[in-house]
Design an enzyme around this catalytic site. Structure first.
Site, short mmCIF file in Angstrom:
data_model
loop_
_atom_site.label_atom_id
_atom_site.label_comp_id
_atom_site.label_asym_id
_atom_site.label_seq_id
_atom_site.Cartn_x
_atom_site.Cartn_y
_atom_site.Cartn_z
N ARG A 166 -6.33 -7.70 6.58
CA ARG A 166 -5.94 -7.09 5.28
C ARG A 166 -5.99 -8.10 4.28
NH1 ARG A 166 -0.67 -3.45 6.91
NH2 ARG A 166 -1.56 -2.09 8.72
N ASP A 221 -6.44 -10.02 0.63
CA ASP A 221 -5.59 -9.59 -0.77
C ASP A 221 -6.66 -9.43 -1.94
OD1 ASP A 221 -3.16 -10.14 0.33
OD2 ASP A 221 -3.36 -12.27 -0.15
N ARG A 252 -4.33 -19.69 1.91
CA ARG A 252 -4.15 -20.01 0.74
C ARG A 252 -3.10 -21.05 0.40
NH1 ARG A 252 -3.54 -14.72 -2.55
NH2 ARG A 252 -3.34 -16.14 -4.19
#
Length: 246
Positions: free
Chosen positions: A50, A52, A198
């Protein structure tokens, strides 16, 4: 009922992320709308990951179940025709066993994070890479990155909104590769925490700038505390590359 596996490429800039949202467009929603137009069926598209808002994919794997008789090639062509002008493309489509699952059957997931180190702003790559206006020491970043490889508690690198049952993950690969003024960070694992890639990249950038040392990165990991995070890199440069299956 036939289960079809899709390989999907998309530019994440116009979307709120992969997952269907009430407050904005999503990749999942775009594919589900296209499938409804083709089949008249309300389907749910499941993905390997999933992503972002603003995150891209070169080879996202997904699946959907369709009752209508249709060949994989015709489904792929029809989806691509109806997805336009959204920047989403189905690169491959195949019929798979009914117990095959894009998320739960995956053995590994692979990401790339792209950075450009230059003073000038990005033009056509704006939103497709993270521009850093100073040089980064790729060698120091690569050396420090190996601190994170292996099985660890990655709480420091985990979003407060992460829904994973455990912060313990096994990171199989974290490599920094330079090509001129471009740096790529490649990360591989069976699964990742929300924002893990990230967050790791943001801290590695601090190492590249000389603001953090390898020991600082190790201390942040050992702290197992989100407040110990140095920096969370923007979504622009993150790409889901592929998922591996048996």
């Amino acid at each position: 009922m036939t289960r079809f596996a899709l390989t999907v490429e998309y530019d994440g800039r116009p979307f709120m992320g992969w997952q269907r949202q009430d407050h904005g467009p999503s990749v999942q929603g775009a594919i589900e709308r296209a499938a409804f137009e083709i089949t008249g069926e309300t389907v749910t598209v499941h993905a390997a990951g999933r992503t972002d808002a603003g995150v891209h994919a070169l080879g996202m794997r997904a699946h959907l179940d369709v009752a209508r008789a249709i060949t994989p090639f015709r489904l792929m062509e029809a989806l691509n025709a109806r997805l336009r002008p959204d920047p989403v493309a189905v690169l491959a489509c195949e019929a798979v066993a009914e117990d095959w699952h894009a998320r739960f059957s995956a053995l590994a997931r692979h990401y790339e994070y792209r950075m450009v180190t230059r003073r000038a702003p990005l033009t056509w790559e704006k939103g497709l890479a993270w521009r850093i206006a100073r040089e980064l020491d790729a060698g120091a970043m690569q050396d420090a990155a190996q601190v994170l490889v292996g099985r660890h508690d990655f709480t420091t690198f985990r979003s407060v909104h992460c829904q994973s049952d455990s912060p313990v993950k096994t990171l199989d690969r974290l490599d920094v590769v330079r090509d001129g003024d471009r740096l790529s960070v490649f990360a591989s694992a069976r699964s990742f925490l929300h924002h893990q890639v990230r967050s790791m990249v943001g801290c590695l950038a601090l190492v590249g700038e000389g603001k953090w040392s390898k020991q600082d990165l190790r201390a942040a990991l050992v702290a197992a505390d989100r407040t110990a995070l140095g920096f969370n890199a923007p979504s622009d440069g993150l790409y889901f590359l592929r998922a591996d299956y048996p």
